[in-house]
Design a protein around this motif. Structure first.
Motif, short mmCIF file in Angstrom:
data_model
loop_
_atom_site.label_atom_id
_atom_site.label_comp_id
_atom_site.label_asym_id
_atom_site.label_seq_id
_atom_site.Cartn_x
_atom_site.Cartn_y
_atom_site.Cartn_z
N ALA A 146 0.89 -1.29 -0.07
CA ALA A 146 -0.02 0.06 -0.12
C ALA A 146 0.83 1.20 0.09
O ALA A 146 0.69 2.26 -0.77
CB ALA A 146 -0.76 0.07 1.20
N PHE A 147 1.73 1.32 0.83
CA PHE A 147 2.75 2.36 0.93
C PHE A 147 3.57 2.72 -0.61
O PHE A 147 3.66 3.79 -0.93
CB PHE A 147 3.83 2.13 1.95
CG PHE A 147 4.80 3.60 2.07
CD1 PHE A 147 4.42 4.66 2.49
CD2 PHE A 147 6.17 3.12 1.70
CE1 PHE A 147 5.42 5.72 2.56
CE2 PHE A 147 7.19 3.94 1.69
CZ PHE A 147 6.60 5.38 2.15
N TYR A 148 3.79 1.65 -1.15
CA TYR A 148 4.63 1.52 -2.41
C TYR A 148 3.52 2.25 -3.45
O TYR A 148 4.06 3.17 -4.24
CB TYR A 148 4.82 0.35 -2.93
CG TYR A 148 5.35 0.17 -4.36
CD1 TYR A 148 6.61 0.61 -4.78
CD2 TYR A 148 4.54 -0.25 -5.48
CE1 TYR A 148 7.03 0.51 -6.00
CE2 TYR A 148 4.94 -0.33 -6.87
CZ TYR A 148 6.14 -0.05 -7.09
OH TYR A 148 6.82 -0.07 -8.26
N VAL B 293 4.37 5.96 -5.52
CA VAL B 293 4.24 6.06 -6.94
C VAL B 293 3.37 6.89 -7.28
O VAL B 293 3.48 7.61 -8.10
CB VAL B 293 3.95 4.61 -7.57
CG1 VAL B 293 3.69 4.69 -9.18
CG2 VAL B 293 5.00 3.72 -7.32
N LEU B 294 1.96 6.74 -6.79
CA LEU B 294 0.88 7.73 -7.28
C LEU B 294 0.94 9.11 -6.63
O LEU B 294 1.11 10.00 -7.52
CB LEU B 294 -0.52 7.09 -6.83
CG LEU B 294 -0.98 5.70 -7.64
CD1 LEU B 294 -2.11 5.24 -6.87
CD2 LEU B 294 -0.76 5.99 -9.02
N LEU B 295 1.07 9.23 -5.53
CA LEU B 295 1.09 10.58 -4.68
C LEU B 295 2.57 10.93 -4.62
O LEU B 295 2.31 12.48 -4.64
CB LEU B 295 0.58 10.42 -3.27
CG LEU B 295 -0.86 9.92 -3.18
CD1 LEU B 295 -1.55 9.79 -1.85
CD2 LEU B 295 -1.97 10.76 -4.34
N GLY B 296 3.56 10.52 -4.85
CA GLY B 296 4.99 10.82 -4.69
C GLY B 296 5.68 11.39 -5.89
O GLY B 296 6.52 12.02 -5.97
N LYS C 196 4.56 14.99 -10.74
CA LYS C 196 5.52 15.33 -11.85
C LYS C 196 4.40 15.73 -12.95
O LYS C 196 4.65 16.72 -13.69
CB LYS C 196 6.27 13.97 -12.45
CG LYS C 196 7.48 13.62 -11.61
CD LYS C 196 8.10 12.60 -12.18
CE LYS C 196 9.32 12.40 -11.29
NZ LYS C 196 10.23 11.09 -11.86
N ALA C 197 3.21 15.26 -12.95
CA ALA C 197 2.01 15.78 -13.92
C ALA C 197 1.73 17.37 -13.48
O ALA C 197 1.80 18.21 -14.57
CB ALA C 197 0.90 14.87 -13.74
N LEU C 198 1.73 17.50 -12.35
CA LEU C 198 1.48 19.12 -11.85
C LEU C 198 2.71 19.85 -12.14
O LEU C 198 2.54 20.92 -12.65
CB LEU C 198 1.05 19.05 -10.10
CG LEU C 198 -0.19 18.48 -10.16
CD1 LEU C 198 -0.41 18.45 -8.44
CD2 LEU C 198 -1.18 19.22 -10.57
#
Length: 325
Positions: free
Chosen positions: A102-104, A108-111, A116-118
């Motif tokens: 879950a942390f991974y 990946v998604l939030l970190g 990077k998209a923003l």
């Protein structure tokens, strides 16, 4: 909920926020438009955020090294601490495995992905906002950075802001397609580059077609010609081949005719000649025109022989799109 769980959640938030900030800033620095930064910096004081950003962008290798070190600090060291602390709280091996997965996913998604998209989308704003923090980190890591730069000299390379003709052409086309600049403005930009590909001999009026007058004639003898012919200027020729006495403007000749100066020789009413080589590039030629008779140039070959004439309107016809090869 136990206090240990709060600490675990706080540690997760710190790692995710730190990783997200580093990823977003890294993407912003790679995506930000250098020309836009240079434009902002030119309008502000030397110590402004835009000028500081320009310096950081110029030493991009060093700036990315600072971001990478900080990002790995959150991702690696933070993850190790989180793993140790999580193992103390979560006794079940299955629960610890699920927690790690879950942390991974969160990292990946939030970190990484979302920041990077923003960072790419709002590159200028994020890059400007991060300037003070990056300068502080740069100062704190200075000894370590100097060591890394000794080991990897490529990091010290300066990232100069530059462009070329092909890029400007492409930017003009894209700007026109996107509606940021007018279509006729884009066409004008492309035609300006065409001037460097043309020479005076490509645009000149050949000698055989150039309007000319005999310098030994007086104004009375050519009065009918200058009244009936609309040429704005004339090449005044002497008695020898390639002997040019000057350039006569039709306006000046008509003025003298009205004043009754009929007996004056044409050679007395002409202005000095401005010679140019036939191989001169048209973009350089454009800078040599002015508001008087020197807007007409006499084109000569490598031996100094008279081969034609060219006026400023010939160059302007290229920019206006009237000239055809």
């Amino acid at each position: 909920m136990e206090p240990n769980v709060y600490i675990l959640i706080l540690l997760i938030i710190i790692i995710l926020v730190g990783s997200a900030c580093c990823s977003g800033v890294e993407a912003a620095f790679l995506a930000v438009n250098s020309i836009r930064i240079l434009e902002l910096a030119s309008k502000q004081k030397p110590k402004s955020s835009a000028n500081q950003l320009l310096k950081l962008r110029k030493h991009l290798g060093r700036t990315l090294t600072v971001i990478t070190i900080t990002n790995n600090g959150f991702n690696i060291i933070g993850s190790l601490l989180l793993g140790v602390y999580g193992a103390l709280i979560i006794k079940s091996s299955l629960g610890l495995t699920l927690f790690s997965i879950a942390f991974y996913v969160l990292v990946v998604l939030l970190g990484e992905v979302l920041p990077k998209a923003l960072g790419t989308r709002f590159s200028l704003q994020i890059a400007m906002f991060s300037v003070p923090i990056l300068r502080m980190l740069n100062s704190l890591m200075r000894p370590f950075l100097l060591l890394i730069e000794q080991l990897f000299p490529v990091i010290t390379a300066e990232n100069e802001i530059s462009t070329d003709e092909a890029e400007i052409r492409q930017m003009a086309k894209i700007g026109s397609q996107k509606g940021f600049i007018e279509a006729d403005e884009a066409e004008m930009i492309l035609k300006v580059f065409q001037l460097n590909d043309l020479k005076a001999k490509d645009l000149m009026i050949p000698r055989v077609s150039a309007p000319s007058l005999d310098g030994s004639s007086n104004l009375d003898e050519i009065s009918k010609l200058i009244i009936s012919n609309n040429s704005p200027w004339w090449v005044v020729l002497g008695d020898k081949v390639d002997k040019i006495q000057g350039i006569a403007k039709r306006e000046n000749l008509l003025t003298s005719l009205i004043k009754g100066e009929n007996k004056k020789l044409i050679s007395e009413l002409c202005d000095p000649v401005d010679y140019i080589p036939e191989m001169i590039k048209v973009d350089k030629l454009l800078t040599r025109f002015d508001k008087d008779h020197k807007g007409v140039k006499v084109v000569v070959d490598e031996f100094g022989g008279f081969v034609g004439i060219i006026g400023s309107e010939a160059v302007l016809s290229v920019l206006a799109g009237w000239w055809k090869e």
